[in-house]
Design a protein around this motif. Sequence first.
Motif, PDB file in Angstrom:
ATOM      1  N   ALA B 122       0.855  -1.184   0.000  1.00  0.00           N
ATOM      2  CA  ALA B 122       0.000   0.000   0.000  1.00  0.00           C
ATOM      3  C   ALA B 122       0.893   1.237   0.000  1.00  0.00           C
ATOM      4  O   ALA B 122       1.394   1.656   1.040  1.00  0.00           O
ATOM      5  N   ARG B 123       1.112   1.795  -1.189  1.00  0.00           N
ATOM      6  CA  ARG B 123       1.963   2.987  -1.301  1.00  0.00           C
ATOM      7  C   ARG B 123       1.149   4.242  -1.021  1.00  0.00           C
ATOM      8  O   ARG B 123      -0.001   4.341  -1.418  1.00  0.00           O
ATOM      9  N   CYS B 124       1.780   5.191  -0.366  1.00  0.00           N
ATOM     10  CA  CYS B 124       1.107   6.447  -0.056  1.00  0.00           C
ATOM     11  C   CYS B 124       0.705   7.139  -1.360  1.00  0.00           C
ATOM     12  O   CYS B 124       1.547   7.370  -2.230  1.00  0.00           O
ATOM     13  N   PRO B 125      -0.574   7.465  -1.537  1.00  0.00           N
ATOM     14  CA  PRO B 125      -1.001   8.106  -2.796  1.00  0.00           C
ATOM     15  C   PRO B 125      -0.487   9.543  -2.910  1.00  0.00           C
ATOM     16  O   PRO B 125      -0.523  10.114  -3.993  1.00  0.00           O
ATOM     17  N   ARG B 126       0.011  10.123  -1.819  1.00  0.00           N
ATOM     18  CA  ARG B 126       0.491  11.498  -1.878  1.00  0.00           C
ATOM     19  C   ARG B 126       1.978  11.568  -2.210  1.00  0.00           C
ATOM     20  O   ARG B 126       2.397  12.253  -3.132  1.00  0.00           O
ATOM     21  N   CYS B 127       2.799  10.836  -1.432  1.00  0.00           N
ATOM     22  CA  CYS B 127       4.250  10.964  -1.634  1.00  0.00           C
ATOM     23  C   CYS B 127       4.868   9.683  -2.200  1.00  0.00           C
ATOM     24  O   CYS B 127       6.087   9.608  -2.357  1.00  0.00           O
ATOM     25  N   SER B 128       4.047   8.675  -2.490  1.00  0.00           N
ATOM     26  CA  SER B 128       4.510   7.416  -3.091  1.00  0.00           C
ATOM     27  C   SER B 128       5.388   6.562  -2.192  1.00  0.00           C
ATOM     28  O   SER B 128       5.939   5.557  -2.638  1.00  0.00           O
ATOM     29  N   SER B 129       5.550   6.937  -0.949  1.00  0.00           N
ATOM     30  CA  SER B 129       6.387   6.128  -0.059  1.00  0.00           C
ATOM     31  C   SER B 129       5.778   4.740   0.134  1.00  0.00           C
ATOM     32  O   SER B 129       4.562   4.589   0.210  1.00  0.00           O
ATOM     33  N   ALA B 130       6.643   3.747   0.183  1.00  0.00           N
ATOM     34  CA  ALA B 130       6.178   2.378   0.426  1.00  0.00           C
ATOM     35  C   ALA B 130       6.210   2.067   1.918  1.00  0.00           C
ATOM     36  O   ALA B 130       5.822   0.991   2.351  1.00  0.00           O
ATOM     37  N   SER B 131       6.705   3.014   2.690  1.00  0.00           N
ATOM     38  CA  SER B 131       6.744   2.821   4.143  1.00  0.00           C
ATOM     39  C   SER B 131       5.435   3.310   4.748  1.00  0.00           C
ATOM     40  O   SER B 131       5.263   4.502   5.013  1.00  0.00           O
ATOM     41  N   THR B 132       4.492   2.394   4.907  1.00  0.00           N
ATOM     42  CA  THR B 132       3.169   2.759   5.420  1.00  0.00           C
ATOM     43  C   THR B 132       2.739   1.708   6.417  1.00  0.00           C
ATOM     44  O   THR B 132       3.304   0.617   6.459  1.00  0.00           O
ATOM     45  N   ARG B 133       1.742   2.002   7.209  1.00  0.00           N
ATOM     46  CA  ARG B 133       1.241   0.999   8.157  1.00  0.00           C
ATOM     47  C   ARG B 133      -0.282   1.006   8.217  1.00  0.00           C
ATOM     48  O   ARG B 133      -0.922   2.042   8.002  1.00  0.00           O
ATOM     49  N   GLU B 134      -0.837  -0.167   8.491  1.00  0.00           N
ATOM     50  CA  GLU B 134      -2.298  -0.295   8.572  1.00  0.00           C
ATOM     51  C   GLU B 134      -2.783   0.206   9.928  1.00  0.00           C
ATOM     52  O   GLU B 134      -2.296  -0.223  10.956  1.00  0.00           O
ATOM     53  N   LEU B 135      -3.754   1.115   9.894  1.00  0.00           N
ATOM     54  CA  LEU B 135      -4.340   1.600  11.148  1.00  0.00           C
ATOM     55  C   LEU B 135      -5.581   0.778  11.492  1.00  0.00           C
ATOM     56  O   LEU B 135      -5.818   0.438  12.635  1.00  0.00           O
ATOM     57  N   ALA B 136      -6.387   0.502  10.484  1.00  0.00           N
ATOM     58  CA  ALA B 136      -7.612  -0.273  10.701  1.00  0.00           C
ATOM     59  C   ALA B 136      -7.906  -1.038   9.422  1.00  0.00           C
ATOM     60  O   ALA B 136      -7.895  -0.465   8.327  1.00  0.00           O
ATOM     61  N   HIS B 137      -8.128  -2.325   9.573  1.00  0.00           N
ATOM     62  CA  HIS B 137      -8.362  -3.131   8.380  1.00  0.00           C
ATOM     63  C   HIS B 137      -9.716  -2.849   7.740  1.00  0.00           C
ATOM     64  O   HIS B 137      -9.907  -3.034   6.563  1.00  0.00           O
ATOM     65  N   PHE B 138     -10.669  -2.411   8.557  1.00  0.00           N
ATOM     66  CA  PHE B 138     -11.990  -2.109   8.026  1.00  0.00           C
ATOM     67  C   PHE B 138     -12.176  -0.600   7.994  1.00  0.00           C
ATOM     68  O   PHE B 138     -12.063   0.058   9.008  1.00  0.00           O
TER      69      PHE B 138
END
Lengths: 249, 162
Positions: B122-138
């Motif tokens: 899940a890449r950040c749609p703003r800065c394209s970073s691949a370093s992201t984390r899930e906050l809530a699956h739903f």
Amino acid sequence: MNARVEYVLRFGDNALVLAQRLCAWVAHAPIMEEDVALANVSLDLFGQARLWLAYAGELEGAGRDEDALAFHRGAGEFRNVLLVERPNGDFAETTVRGYFYDLWASLALAELSRSKDERIAAIAEKARKENAYHLRRSEDWMIRLGDGTEESRSRMQRAVNDFWRYTGELFLGDEVDATMREQGVGFDPTALREPWLERVRATFAAATLDVSSDVWMQRGGKQGVHTESLGYLLAEMQVLPRTISGAAW
Amino acid sequence: MMCHGERSERSEVGNGIEAIRALLDDVRDPEIPAISITDLGIMRDVRRASDGALEIVLTPTYSGCPATKAIQEDVEGTLREHGVENARVVVQLAPAWTTEWITQRGRERLRAFGIAPPEEVARCPRCSSASTRELAHFGSTPCKALYRCNACNEPFDYFKRL
Ligand SMILES: [Zn+2]
């Protein structure tokens, strides 16, 4: 009643009753994310119930659609297992009930997705993919709350001890199951017991929870013999269409 | 590739299958109006049935997705509006919808709209970073999960893989 209608109703009613239980959490969940998650899971289950019940109505051929089956049957005509009609209780109880069901459903839907009845296979395949996310969530909560604080662990263990007696019915077969299996439409529910238990043991080990010892297993839901709480659930769910005949959006 | 959905095409819609496809490419997902039903991959077929009727084959995303009914009505409405008669929507369950069917254009549109498309990461749609984390699956709709970018710290929706 035709065995296949009966069979499809069981899966539809499981999804419908659990969906109705879960939607009662909306605006009451302990945290915002869970409120959203419970609503999402509930919505998936309502959708699955609709697909199953619509098919049951078509198979029956008496002109009843999914709404007629959901809103105009009495408790004795419902074919869900007892587990899903048990009241929500606290968050631990809802989690344990959900985990037991989600794990069973993941196995049952995988079997049904290979059904010779193409419609059953299609609904099961669709539901199976959604269920995988439900199971991931409920298993995660089992471990976090079981291996959590003293308080959360004791609540989880109490819920396990309470609900264990409703798990036996998931693996009991009857004539309907046998007929469906012979026709290549259904599966043998007793065969799911070992894989289910194996995964429960693994989850419980990680969650530091104990599997309940021998208790008397309750049964009857699949044949329409329910606990009192289903009547209250249906009364709330059905009041509008039963009071105002023909009510529509 | 042809770009469908131009306004000028709409006025002269015939009963040709391609023209119908182009016309329906304008039908948007009511929950994510940035993408069309073609982008989502839920319009599986447009065909002529043996009774001569035009059949639009749709497949639902999530079985409880409330948008499914709205989309069906939008398709019927669009056809009516353009004088396409003798048409019906057929809902098809198998094969089950998968996010693999979201087109490349759909993925670009999601990203531009601020939703990370369903990819391995899940890449950040703003800065394209691949370093992201899930906050809530739903998330806010059945198809989305809530993420946060570790690089720019912005939360974003991720169209989860199904
Ligand atoms: Zn970022």
